[in-house]
Write an enzyme that holds these catalytic residues in place. Structure first.
Site, PDB file in Angstrom:
ATOM      1  CG  ASP A  45      -2.109   0.915   1.119  1.00 35.66           C
ATOM      2  OD1 ASP A  45      -3.254   0.412   1.173  1.00 35.66           O
ATOM      3  OD2 ASP A  45      -1.909   2.136   0.969  1.00 35.66           O
ATOM      4  CG  ASN A  83      -4.214   5.090  -8.613  1.00 35.85           C
ATOM      5  OD1 ASN A  83      -3.041   4.767  -8.422  1.00 35.85           O
ATOM      6  ND2 ASN A  83      -5.163   4.868  -7.721  1.00 35.85           N
ATOM      7  CE1 TYR A 102     -14.012   3.441  -8.181  1.00 37.98           C
ATOM      8  CE2 TYR A 102     -16.407   3.363  -8.334  1.00 37.98           C
ATOM      9  CZ  TYR A 102     -15.226   2.874  -7.813  1.00 37.98           C
ATOM     10  OH  TYR A 102     -15.246   1.826  -6.932  1.00 37.98           O
ATOM     11  NE  ARG A 160     -26.789   4.553  -4.805  1.00 39.70           N
ATOM     12  CZ  ARG A 160     -27.706   5.134  -5.593  1.00 39.70           C
ATOM     13  NH1 ARG A 160     -28.929   4.669  -5.653  1.00 39.70           N
ATOM     14  NH2 ARG A 160     -27.383   6.182  -6.327  1.00 39.70           N
TER      15      ARG A 160
HETATM   16  N1  UDP Z   1     -25.859  10.790  -0.455  1.00 36.00           N
HETATM   17  C1  UDP Z   1     -26.505  11.872   0.114  1.00 36.00           C
HETATM   18  N2  UDP Z   1     -25.766  12.752   0.860  1.00 36.00           N
HETATM   19  C2  UDP Z   1     -24.426  12.597   1.063  1.00 36.00           C
HETATM   20  C3  UDP Z   1     -23.773  11.478   0.489  1.00 36.00           C
HETATM   21  C4  UDP Z   1     -24.520  10.591  -0.265  1.00 36.00           C
HETATM   22  O1  UDP Z   1     -27.716  12.062  -0.052  1.00 36.00           O
HETATM   23  O2  UDP Z   1     -23.813  13.442   1.737  1.00 36.00           O
HETATM   24  C5  UDP Z   1     -26.642   9.832  -1.249  1.00 36.00           C
HETATM   25  C6  UDP Z   1     -26.132   9.648  -2.666  1.00 36.00           C
HETATM   26  O3  UDP Z   1     -26.696  10.641  -3.519  1.00 36.00           O
HETATM   27  C7  UDP Z   1     -26.618   8.235  -2.987  1.00 36.00           C
HETATM   28  C8  UDP Z   1     -26.549   7.520  -1.632  1.00 36.00           C
HETATM   29  O4  UDP Z   1     -26.511   8.561  -0.650  1.00 36.00           O
HETATM   30  O5  UDP Z   1     -27.950   8.259  -3.406  1.00 36.00           O
HETATM   31  C9  UDP Z   1     -25.302   6.664  -1.462  1.00 36.00           C
HETATM   32  O6  UDP Z   1     -24.179   7.446  -1.826  1.00 36.00           O
HETATM   33  P1  UDP Z   1     -22.684   6.979  -1.606  1.00 36.00           P
HETATM   34  O7  UDP Z   1     -21.793   8.069  -2.128  1.00 36.00           O
HETATM   35  O8  UDP Z   1     -22.489   6.550  -0.200  1.00 36.00           O
HETATM   36  O9  UDP Z   1     -22.539   5.671  -2.498  1.00 36.00           O
HETATM   37  P2  UDP Z   1     -22.833   5.392  -4.061  1.00 36.00           P
HETATM   38  O10 UDP Z   1     -24.194   4.769  -4.105  1.00 36.00           O
HETATM   39  O11 UDP Z   1     -22.734   6.678  -4.802  1.00 36.00           O
HETATM   40  O12 UDP Z   1     -21.762   4.424  -4.430  1.00 36.00           O
END
Ligand code: UDP
Length: 323
Positions: free
Chosen positions: A31, A92, A141, A219
């Site tokens: 790492d 990266n 990404y 999610r």
């Molecule tokens: N999210 C949010 N506020 C934050 C961070 C994330 O409402 O400060 C929402 C984001 O729009 C998504 C969900 O939480 O709908 C999960 O986001 P995260 O970035 O954790 O993971 P992702 O699903 O993007 O991989």
């Protein structure tokens, strides 16, 4: 088995290294500590500080430690940043990773397990999402992870390197010893917890007008220790290909906020904000293939338990990995 864990000082890498060690395997963590933390390296593991951009460094580590298997976590993970600086992600996550594959190919490594993501699917049409869903990433990404999966296929065909790509949904929870400490923090659960700890003024909900029951995105949160289990199964399996890893349950942003409130017992401000670009309304995994083919048996299907483990780690480590 002796396993080289690239990116083993990060969140999922540290929990997986611990799991491998607990199950009798030997671990060498490689790492750069650009994102990872020295204290996230399990004391039972060997540690090599090095960057995958340095071909000689990874070659030397491979020659010195002679791993039979590799788990590759070392990557940048911020979707938003990848939309601003795509080159950083392709350099990266793709180009530097090639040094790892080259070193693996000429040091007789049998198997590599690759940390991939549900972001390879972009805006999926079918929920729950199986591996048959078309892969059309909507950010650099996700594209960088898909490119690396494709590269793995050619190293398999040409060099005989076996690989399994694990496409995680939303990794969450913590092991008692190792947790999530990103800087800056961009993931929902740790951000809500920062609000609960009084470390940020409020939590912003990105979008409240989605076509979901409460208007916020849904999610699939999967416990990091269940992910760790899947990595070991993948390492031991002869299956080649990609597998989704999720709990199969969907939770809205609002419901996660409520769960953190309940578990922490803390009140905090919640602001409604605009949608974050590129967010699909609903991402839920169909992980039947990982269960059937790898024998994956996730243990944490209760979101309370997942959030509670993350909260416990934060209470025990109020400064994260900072001393
Ligand atoms: N999210 C949010 N506020 C934050 C961070 C994330 O409402 O400060 C929402 C984001 O729009 C998504 C969900 O939480 O709908 C999960 O986001 P995260 O970035 O954790 O993971 P992702 O699903 O993007 O991989």
């Amino acid at each position: 088995m002796k396993v080289l864990v690239a990116g083993g000082a990060g969140f999922i890498g540290s929990c997986t290294s611990e799991y491998l060690l607990d199950n009798g395997h030997e671990v060498v963590v490689f790492d750069s500590l650009v994102k990872g933390h020295r204290d996230a390296v399990d004391p039972r593991a060997d540690f090599v500080q090095g960057d995958l951009g340095d071909a000689l460094a990874i070659e030397r580590a491979m020659v010195a430690h002679r791993p039979e298997g590799i788990i590759h976590f070392a990557a940048f993970i911020e979707v938003g940043e990848s939309m601003v600086d795509p080159g950083k992600y392709f350099r990266n996550n793709v180009a530097c990773g090639l040094n790892l594959l080259e070193a693996a190919a000429h040091n007789d490594v049998r198997k590599i397990v690759f940390s991939s993501t549900a972001a390879v699917y972009g805006m999926p049409k079918t929920i729950p999402i199986s591996e048959r869903e078309p892969t059309i990433p909507v950010n650099p990404y996700g594209e960088s992870k898909l490119m690396f999966e494709r590269i793995l296929r050619w190293y398999h065909e040409i060099h005989g390197l076996q690989y399994t790509a694990l496409r995680y949904f939303n990794a969450a929870g913590c092991s008692p010893n190792f947790g999530e400490d990103h800087n800056p923090e961009s993931h929902l659960i740790p951000i809500i917890m920062q609000a609960a700890e009084g470390k940020r003024e409020s939590i912003k909900i990105f979008g409240t007008d989605y076509p979901t029951p409460d208007g916020t995105c849904i999610r699939d949160y999967v416990h990091v220790l269940d992910l760790a289990q899947a990595h070991l199964l993948a390492l031991e399996s002869h299956e080649v290909g990609a597998f989704n890893l999720g709990s199969g349950a969907g939770h809205s942003v609002r419901s996660i906020i409520d769960t953190v409130r309940e578990i922490s017992g803390q009140e905090f401000r919640v602001d409604e904000a605009a949608r974050r670009s590129g967010d699909p309304p609903r991402l839920i995994s169909d992980s039947a293939a990982a269960r059937a083919t790898l024998g994956w048996k996730p243990k944490f299907d209760d979101i309370h338990e997942i959030v509670e483990s993350a909260w416990r780690w934060r209470c025990d480590h109020p400064k994260g990995y900072a001393r």
